[in-house]
Design a protein around this motif. Structure first.
Motif, short mmCIF file in Angstrom:
data_model
loop_
_atom_site.label_atom_id
_atom_site.label_comp_id
_atom_site.label_asym_id
_atom_site.label_seq_id
_atom_site.Cartn_x
_atom_site.Cartn_y
_atom_site.Cartn_z
N CYS A 22 44.93 53.92 57.92
CA CYS A 22 45.47 53.00 58.94
C CYS A 22 46.54 53.63 59.80
CB CYS A 22 46.01 51.74 58.27
SG CYS A 22 47.42 52.03 57.18
N GLN A 23 46.81 54.93 59.61
CA GLN A 23 47.84 55.63 60.36
C GLN A 23 49.22 55.00 60.19
OE1 GLN A 23 46.79 58.49 61.81
NE2 GLN A 23 44.78 57.92 61.01
N GLY A 24 49.46 54.49 58.99
CA GLY A 24 50.77 53.93 58.70
C GLY A 24 51.01 52.54 59.25
N GLN A 25 49.94 51.84 59.67
CA GLN A 25 50.09 50.49 60.23
C GLN A 25 49.89 49.39 59.19
OE1 GLN A 25 51.08 49.92 63.47
NE2 GLN A 25 51.37 52.13 63.39
N GLY A 26 49.23 49.70 58.09
CA GLY A 26 48.98 48.69 57.07
C GLY A 26 47.81 47.78 57.38
N ASP A 58 36.06 40.19 65.79
CA ASP A 58 36.58 41.55 65.80
C ASP A 58 38.10 41.44 65.78
OD1 ASP A 58 37.09 44.19 66.06
OD2 ASP A 58 36.33 44.41 68.11
N THR A 59 38.71 41.84 64.67
CA THR A 59 40.13 41.57 64.50
C THR A 59 40.77 42.62 63.60
OG1 THR A 59 41.71 39.86 63.80
CG2 THR A 59 39.72 40.10 62.49
N ALA A 60 42.05 42.46 63.31
CA ALA A 60 42.77 43.36 62.41
C ALA A 60 42.74 42.78 61.00
CB ALA A 60 44.21 43.54 62.87
N VAL A 61 42.38 43.61 60.03
CA VAL A 61 42.32 43.19 58.63
C VAL A 61 43.20 44.12 57.80
CG1 VAL A 61 40.01 42.24 58.88
CG2 VAL A 61 40.28 44.60 58.13
N LEU A 62 43.52 43.69 56.59
CA LEU A 62 44.38 44.46 55.70
C LEU A 62 43.72 45.79 55.35
CD1 LEU A 62 47.09 44.16 54.09
CD2 LEU A 62 45.68 43.47 52.14
N CYS A 63 44.50 46.86 55.39
CA CYS A 63 44.00 48.18 55.02
C CYS A 63 43.74 48.21 53.51
CB CYS A 63 45.00 49.26 55.41
SG CYS A 63 44.54 50.93 54.89
N GLU A 64 42.51 48.50 53.13
CA GLU A 64 42.17 48.50 51.72
C GLU A 64 42.72 49.73 50.99
OE1 GLU A 64 37.97 48.15 51.37
OE2 GLU A 64 37.91 46.08 52.10
N THR A 65 43.02 50.80 51.73
CA THR A 65 43.53 52.01 51.09
C THR A 65 44.96 51.83 50.60
OG1 THR A 65 42.11 53.39 52.49
CG2 THR A 65 43.96 54.48 51.41
N CYS A 66 45.82 51.29 51.47
CA CYS A 66 47.23 51.16 51.10
C CYS A 66 47.65 49.73 50.81
CB CYS A 66 48.12 51.73 52.21
SG CYS A 66 48.08 50.78 53.75
N SER A 67 46.75 48.78 50.98
CA SER A 67 47.04 47.35 50.74
C SER A 67 48.24 46.86 51.54
CB SER A 67 47.27 47.10 49.24
OG SER A 67 46.12 47.44 48.49
N GLY A 68 48.42 47.43 52.73
CA GLY A 68 49.50 46.97 53.62
C GLY A 68 50.82 47.68 53.42
N CYS A 80 51.46 50.78 54.11
CA CYS A 80 51.56 51.78 55.17
C CYS A 80 51.68 53.20 54.63
CB CYS A 80 52.75 51.50 56.11
SG CYS A 80 52.75 49.87 56.86
N CYS A 81 51.74 53.38 53.30
CA CYS A 81 51.96 54.70 52.69
C CYS A 81 50.68 55.21 52.03
CB CYS A 81 53.06 54.64 51.64
SG CYS A 81 54.64 54.01 52.25
N GLN A 82 50.57 56.52 51.95
CA GLN A 82 49.51 57.10 51.16
C GLN A 82 49.63 56.60 49.72
OE1 GLN A 82 46.88 58.19 52.89
NE2 GLN A 82 46.75 60.11 51.76
N PRO A 83 48.51 56.32 49.05
CA PRO A 83 48.58 55.87 47.66
C PRO A 83 49.40 56.83 46.81
CG PRO A 83 46.36 55.60 48.50
CD PRO A 83 47.11 56.33 49.56
#
Length: 373
Positions: free
Chosen positions: A200-204, A135-145, A147-150
């Motif tokens: 990711c709430q801007g965390q990436g 159980d860990t932190a992984v890369l956000c698939e929506t913004c690819s890290g 931190c911004c909306q696409p």
């Protein structure tokens, strides 16, 4: 230099809440997104700078002490009593006067992770493969890290102009002194994110469970930690992964125990077999092994089976399987058996009980040999 209290339109004894309300009211009127005029932009910077100073208790106290006068603050204390505080403000807490430095990077290394794995003794002998859920932190698939909306990108901070720092000029005993501090608007990053990623709430990065394949080498022992570089948490804003540490615990075995790279076991032998000798088959951790007992084997004797122990962590030659003999004395005899034993005792003329060398246990001599050898 404009007075910060006048810029915000509050009195010098205004409370923190009053200062915050005044700043919010002015920020809504003057923010460049609402009021694009050049004058509004300059006033917005002054308002923000004034709020940065007055919202911080320490900075406000120093500002009140120094003010716009060379020798004192609004309280009229005057004199040289505050000289050490002023000197510390400009040369200590300010971190070196006018140095700017680079803006902070949003991308940081992720934290290390620790997972505990329980193994059987057989896994220690041969090594093992495990699929571990982490159980860990992984890369956000929506913004690819990012931190911004696409479709959006970070915006250069209009307060620090991308430097991540703001300079403040204050008159003091030493003249005009310029201090540099992280920008409160962008938190020192030099950019702001108007539209943070909703996933990711801007965390990436986001929390998730992932599977890690692990090859555990032979020879590990309880308490040992294996390191998997780059298999820990992904960092903020898609920063590099930390490391994953696997802490090993080896469960006790019913039959075998470990002594270095050797395996130890106890073989129960009946008194007739101990006297006459026999051949038996035992089950080791990697198959059947034939074991020969010589006639007259004694309790505490150790029989060695080469190459049936543990493969060392950094080596290839396995240890041995050492089997200690435990002669089982019968506790229930019928009249005929008892008569036979008595006849045997008379014929052998065995000596009676006597004191002998102190015996520390079944494997005492064996372990002493390892320590001395």
């Amino acid at each position: 230099m404009a007075d910060h209290y006048e810029v915000l339109g509050v009195s010098r004894d205004a409370t923190t809440d009053e200062i915050k309300k005044a700043y919010r009211r002015l920020a809504r009127q003057l923010h460049p997104d609402v009021n694009p005029g050049a004058d509004a932009s300059e006033r917005f910077k002054l308002v923000t700078h004034a709020y940065d100073v007055l919202s911080d208790p320490d900075q406000r106290a120093r500002y009140d002490m120094v003010g716009d006068q060379p020798f004192g603050g609004a309280g009229g204390t005057g004199g040289f009593g505050g000289f050490s505080d002023i000197f510390e403000t400009f040369f200590g807490a300010a971190g070196g006067g006018g140095r700017g430095g680079r803006p902070r990077s949003r991308r940081e290394r992720g934290q290390d992770a620790l997972v505990r794995v329980t193994l059987e003794l057989g896994d220690v002998v041969f090594g093992a493969h495990r699929e571990i859920e982490v159980d860990t932190a992984v890369l956000c698939e929506t913004c690819s890290g990012s931190c911004c909306q696409p479709g959006t990108t970070p915006v250069t901070c209009d307060i620090c102009h991308g430097t991540g720092h703001v300079q403040r000029q204050v008159r003091s005993l030493l003249g005009n002194v310029v201090t540099t501090q992280p920008c409160n608007i962008c938190q020192g990053y030099g950019t702001t994110i108007p539209y943070p990623c909703a996933t990711c709430q801007g965390q990436g990065r986001v929390r998730a469970r992932r599977t890690v394949s692990l090859d555990i080498p032979a020879g590990v022992e309880t308490g040992l930690r294996l390191q998997l570089p780059g298999s820990g948490e992904v960092g903020p804003a898609g920063g590099p992964n930390g490391d994953l540490y696997i802490e090993v615990t080896v469960s006790p075995h019913e039959i075998f125990s470990r002594d270095g790279d050797d395996l130890l076991a106890t073989l129960e032998v009946s008194m007739p077999d101990a006297i006459l000798g026999t051949t038996t088959t035992i089950e080791s951790l990697d198959g059947s092994v034939e074991l020969e007992l010589r006639p007259g084997v004694q309790a505490g004797d150790v029989l060695t089976i080469k190459g049936r122990g543990i493969t060392p962590l950094r080596g290839t030659q396995r240890g041995d399987l050492r089997v200690g003999v435990h002669v089982v004395t019968p506790t229930r005899l019928d009249h005929r058996d008892r008569a036979l034993i008595e006849e045997f005792a008379k014929r052998t003329r065995a000596p009676g009980p006597r004191l002998a060398e102190f015996h520390q246990g079944l494997f005492a001599k064996l372990r002493d040999r390892f320590r001395n050898g």
